[in-house]
Write a protein that holds these residues in place. Structure first.
Motif, mmCIF file in Angstrom:
data_model
loop_
_atom_site.group_PDB
_atom_site.id
_atom_site.type_symbol
_atom_site.label_atom_id
_atom_site.label_comp_id
_atom_site.label_asym_id
_atom_site.label_seq_id
_atom_site.Cartn_x
_atom_site.Cartn_y
_atom_site.Cartn_z
ATOM 1 N N ALA A 269 0.834 -1.176 0.013
ATOM 2 C CA ALA A 269 0.013 -0.054 -0.048
ATOM 3 C C ALA A 269 0.944 1.271 0.094
ATOM 4 C CB ALA A 269 -0.928 -0.114 1.306
ATOM 5 N N VAL A 270 2.062 1.174 0.718
ATOM 6 C CA VAL A 270 2.994 2.279 0.742
ATOM 7 C C VAL A 270 3.432 2.716 -0.624
ATOM 8 C CG1 VAL A 270 5.058 3.235 1.736
ATOM 9 C CG2 VAL A 270 3.264 2.329 3.328
ATOM 10 N N LYS A 271 4.113 1.397 -1.116
ATOM 11 C CA LYS A 271 4.853 1.676 -2.363
ATOM 12 C C LYS A 271 3.694 2.074 -3.606
ATOM 13 C CE LYS A 271 8.598 -1.525 -1.509
ATOM 14 N NZ LYS A 271 9.346 -3.002 -2.006
ATOM 15 N N ALA A 272 2.586 1.636 -3.344
ATOM 16 C CA ALA A 272 1.651 2.178 -4.381
ATOM 17 C C ALA A 272 1.302 3.543 -4.215
ATOM 18 C CB ALA A 272 0.433 1.237 -4.331
ATOM 19 N N GLY A 273 1.756 4.271 -3.244
ATOM 20 C CA GLY A 273 1.342 5.720 -3.189
ATOM 21 C C GLY A 273 0.032 5.949 -2.489
ATOM 22 N N ARG A 274 -0.641 4.831 -1.954
ATOM 23 C CA ARG A 274 -2.063 5.283 -1.365
ATOM 24 C C ARG A 274 -1.792 5.497 -0.041
ATOM 25 N NH1 ARG A 274 -2.629 -0.006 -3.736
ATOM 26 N NH2 ARG A 274 -2.653 -1.051 -1.546
ATOM 27 N N ILE A 275 -0.520 5.476 0.621
ATOM 28 C CA ILE A 275 -0.474 6.161 2.035
ATOM 29 C C ILE A 275 0.917 7.036 1.762
ATOM 30 C CG2 ILE A 275 0.236 5.258 4.160
ATOM 31 C CD1 ILE A 275 -0.992 2.734 3.781
ATOM 32 N N ALA A 276 0.666 8.122 2.581
ATOM 33 C CA ALA A 276 1.626 8.946 2.783
ATOM 34 C C ALA A 276 2.590 8.941 3.818
ATOM 35 C CB ALA A 276 1.225 10.490 2.613
ATOM 36 N N VAL A 277 3.869 8.814 3.778
ATOM 37 C CA VAL A 277 4.778 8.508 4.709
ATOM 38 C C VAL A 277 5.559 9.821 5.230
ATOM 39 C CG1 VAL A 277 6.615 7.003 5.554
ATOM 40 C CG2 VAL A 277 4.996 6.311 4.009
ATOM 41 N N GLU A 278 5.665 10.056 6.555
ATOM 42 C CA GLU A 278 6.083 11.008 7.117
ATOM 43 C C GLU A 278 7.213 10.372 8.138
ATOM 44 O OE1 GLU A 278 6.640 14.262 6.521
ATOM 45 O OE2 GLU A 278 4.828 14.546 5.053
ATOM 46 N N ALA A 279 8.317 10.227 7.669
ATOM 47 C CA ALA A 279 9.527 9.381 8.617
ATOM 48 C C ALA A 279 10.211 10.690 9.380
ATOM 49 C CB ALA A 279 10.388 8.672 7.892
ATOM 50 N N GLY A 280 10.867 10.064 10.578
ATOM 51 C CA GLY A 280 11.309 10.992 11.214
ATOM 52 C C GLY A 280 10.502 12.301 11.913
ATOM 53 N N PHE A 281 9.260 11.801 12.214
ATOM 54 C CA PHE A 281 8.210 12.970 12.561
ATOM 55 C C PHE A 281 7.976 12.767 14.110
ATOM 56 C CE2 PHE A 281 4.602 15.141 13.250
ATOM 57 C CZ PHE A 281 4.511 16.177 12.144
ATOM 58 N N VAL A 299 9.531 19.822 16.616
ATOM 59 C CA VAL A 299 10.097 20.952 17.050
ATOM 60 C C VAL A 299 10.885 21.681 15.760
ATOM 61 C CG1 VAL A 299 11.930 21.515 18.407
ATOM 62 C CG2 VAL A 299 10.562 19.819 19.273
ATOM 63 N N ASP A 300 11.153 21.016 15.030
ATOM 64 C CA ASP A 300 11.821 21.623 13.814
ATOM 65 C C ASP A 300 11.226 22.219 12.616
ATOM 66 O OD1 ASP A 300 11.052 19.133 12.453
ATOM 67 O OD2 ASP A 300 12.992 18.548 12.114
ATOM 68 N N GLY A 301 9.669 22.196 12.763
ATOM 69 C CA GLY A 301 8.952 22.777 12.077
ATOM 70 C C GLY A 301 8.343 22.200 10.958
ATOM 71 N N ARG A 302 8.412 21.003 10.974
ATOM 72 C CA ARG A 302 7.642 20.071 9.927
ATOM 73 C C ARG A 302 6.163 20.003 10.432
ATOM 74 N NH1 ARG A 302 10.546 14.646 9.536
ATOM 75 N NH2 ARG A 302 8.745 14.139 7.910
ATOM 76 N N ARG A 303 5.217 20.066 9.691
ATOM 77 C CA ARG A 303 3.818 20.134 9.877
ATOM 78 C C ARG A 303 2.914 19.125 8.855
ATOM 79 N NH1 ARG A 303 2.645 24.883 12.665
ATOM 80 N NH2 ARG A 303 0.563 24.933 11.813
ATOM 81 N N VAL A 304 1.911 18.392 9.638
ATOM 82 C CA VAL A 304 1.063 17.610 8.867
ATOM 83 C C VAL A 304 -0.282 18.345 9.109
ATOM 84 C CG1 VAL A 304 -0.081 15.516 8.705
ATOM 85 C CG2 VAL A 304 2.376 15.582 8.790
ATOM 86 N N ALA A 305 -0.893 19.073 8.198
ATOM 87 C CA ALA A 305 -2.188 19.707 8.402
ATOM 88 C C ALA A 305 -3.478 19.163 8.086
ATOM 89 C CB ALA A 305 -1.964 20.969 7.742
ATOM 90 N N GLY A 306 -4.611 19.726 8.236
ATOM 91 C CA GLY A 306 -5.785 19.159 7.733
ATOM 92 C C GLY A 306 -5.996 17.765 8.252
ATOM 93 N N VAL A 307 -5.852 17.530 9.512
ATOM 94 C CA VAL A 307 -5.745 16.085 10.046
ATOM 95 C C VAL A 307 -7.345 15.982 10.547
ATOM 96 C CG1 VAL A 307 -5.211 14.490 11.594
ATOM 97 C CG2 VAL A 307 -3.570 16.027 10.172
ATOM 98 N N ASP A 308 -7.986 15.097 10.419
ATOM 99 C CA ASP A 308 -9.368 14.909 11.098
ATOM 100 C C ASP A 308 -9.397 13.891 12.093
ATOM 101 O OD1 ASP A 308 -11.285 16.531 9.092
ATOM 102 O OD2 ASP A 308 -10.386 14.856 7.689
#
Length: 482
Positions: A269-281, A299-308
């Motif tokens: 599922a990850v390799k097919a691009g159906r799941i976005a991956v944020e490593a080191g988060f 802390v370093d400013g990375r953001r994942v927005a629009g989360v339900d």
């Protein structure tokens, strides 16, 4: 003191197995469970299918008790229990209904429900006092609906698991800023998507899954299937580790085929691009935007927005608060017994590379006190139910004076795989999966066993939503998102 019972905390898979082992050696057990049934924590992830077969999640001593129909005040008659198919993969609910509840019934008065252990100490001695400590029995403080009581014990086996104490979403081990305020949007166990209301909560939403264990992999598969039916559903996977690495496990090389399949399906599922991956988060803050959606930030400013919705499957930790008056010797990193910690360090070991261990590795400066099951692993996610069964076999032998048997190894673990999560929901395509960490969670307190008395425990521990081979929630039990 020898006339007092051995008190076992938690009526989960490992706690009940401990009682069966003690009985076979002529030692009287008393199991105290906070919940109202055996396997209370496992029941909470009953929709999840274990990745271990029946033959691998029933303790040998428990099997003998059930097949004998035993015990004078038990409700089972000889032949009154029907052994499940050894090669089938049970769900958590089946594990409870077809094994844990019948086992508790066979043990009869030796299992008490609605009995929450609030503390253990030496009679009349706090942890600072040396004088007379070696001659005083242990006292177990218990709270029930009828009030408080104290029970004298010749020994205590804490198999309460970790199910009730999940790790926070915050990357530093403490809740992220704003995590508490967003609690109604954060789920800490695998949701049962078969339920219409639960399914509606996630369908068409942006769902974040945090964690890198089997529970997280199971969640990825579940939400990937949901997205196939509801294309507006988005799935983002957060890992604290810098790269995915071996999070998908051993695949076809895994000696637990269902566990290997779990990783393969998540990887596809990850390799097919159906799941976005944020490593080191490593989540530091949880904020609400003007549309009442969440933004997770580091802390370093990375953001994942629009989360339900957030499904935080970041592992579990032991509740040691009610053991504060005992002299425990715990590893400063894992919070596991110091002689056990090097054998289970998740930076080195997976479930199958953990050397079998028993009373010698689980002993503490406080005589006749043992942590067993998922709780004995502290924060390590590498626990298997079968490991817990071997632990209590050895502890029972030690308490019965059979030192030779206590030190004998009677367990071979399946190799390969990265442990610490849950299996697929019952009825999901692809077959069984899951680990038994859950099985040792404590409710009676994790599955496991983690569930205090009945907390769930798992394969390599539980999410409390998975099962393990021959011996793992879940029961509990999820692994820390490393």
């Amino acid at each position: 003191m020898n006339e007092a019972p051995v008190v076992v905390v938690g009526a989960g898979p490992v706690g009940l197995a401990a009682a069966a082992e003690l009985l076979e050696r002529g030692v009287e057990p008393l199991v105290l469970e906070r919940g109202e049934q055996a396997g209370a924590a496992v029941a909470e992830w009953g929709h999840v299918r274990l990745f271990s077969r029946w033959a691998e999640v029933v303790a040998p001593a428990a099997l003998r008790v059930l097949e004998d129909g035993l015990l004078e005040d038990g409700v089972l008659e000889a032949g009154g229990w029907h052994r499940p198919d050894d090669d089938a993969y049970p769900t958590g609910a089946q594990w409870v209904a077809d094994h844990l509840r019948p086992l508790a019934a066979a043990l009869g008065h030796r299992v008490r429900f609605g009995a929450e252990v609030t503390g253990v100490a030496r009679r009349g001695r706090d942890r600072v006092v040396d004088a007379g400590r070696d001659t005083e029995p242990l006292t177990v403080h218990v709270r029930t609906t009828g009030g408080e009581e104290r029970i004298t014990a010749r020994a205590v086996i804490d198999a309460s698991g970790t199910w009730r104490t999940p790790n926070p979403l915050g990357g530093d081990g403490l809740p992220a800023l704003g995590e508490g305020d967003a609690a109604e949007r954060i789920t800490r166990h695998l949701p049962d998507l078969r339920e219409a209301a639960v399914r509606a909560r996630y369908a068409g939403r942006h769902v974040v899954v945090a964690g890198s264990g089997h529970s997280a992999l199971t969640a990825l598969i579940m939400f990937d299937e949901l997205a196939a039916e509801h294309p507006d559903t988005r799935v983002t996977w957060l890992l604290r580790r810098g790269e995915v690495g071996d999070a998908f496990g051993g695949g076809a090389a895994d000696q637990l085929p269902a566990r290997g399949e779990l990783g393969e399906r998540a990887e596809a599922a990850v390799k097919a691009g159906r799941i976005a991956v944020e490593a080191g988060f490593r989540t530091d803050t949880v904020e609400r935007d003007v549309h009442d959606r969440l933004t997770l930030a580091t802390v370093d400013g990375r953001r994942v927005a629009g989360v339900d919705e957030v499904v935080a499957l970041t592992g579990f930790r032991p509740d040691l608060s009610w053991l504060s008056e005992l002299r425990l010797e715990l590893d400063t990193t894992l919070q596991a017994p110091v002689r056990l910690a090097p054998l289970i360090d998740p930076n080195v070991h997976s479930c199958g590379t953990v050397y079998p261990h028993g009373a010698a590795e689980l002993a503490h400066p406080e005589p006749d006190v043992y942590l067993a099951g998922m709780k004995s692993y502290g924060r390590a996610p590498t626990f298997l139910a079968m490991t817990g069964y071997e632990q209590v076999r050895s502890i029972a032998a030690e308490l019965a004076g059979d030192t030779e048997a206590a030190r004998r190894v009677e367990l071979t673990l399946p190799e390969t795989g990265v442990c610490g999560g849950a299996g697929l929901s019952d009825g999901q395509a692809g077959g069984p999966a899951g680990d038994e960490q859950v099985a040792d969670s404590t409710d009676s307190t994790d599955p496991a066993d983690s569930a205090g008395a009945g907390q769930a425990g798992g394969c390599c521990g539980a999410p409390a939503e998975t099962a393990t081979p021959a011996a793992s929630s879940p029961a509990a039990p999820t692994s820390a998102a490393r």
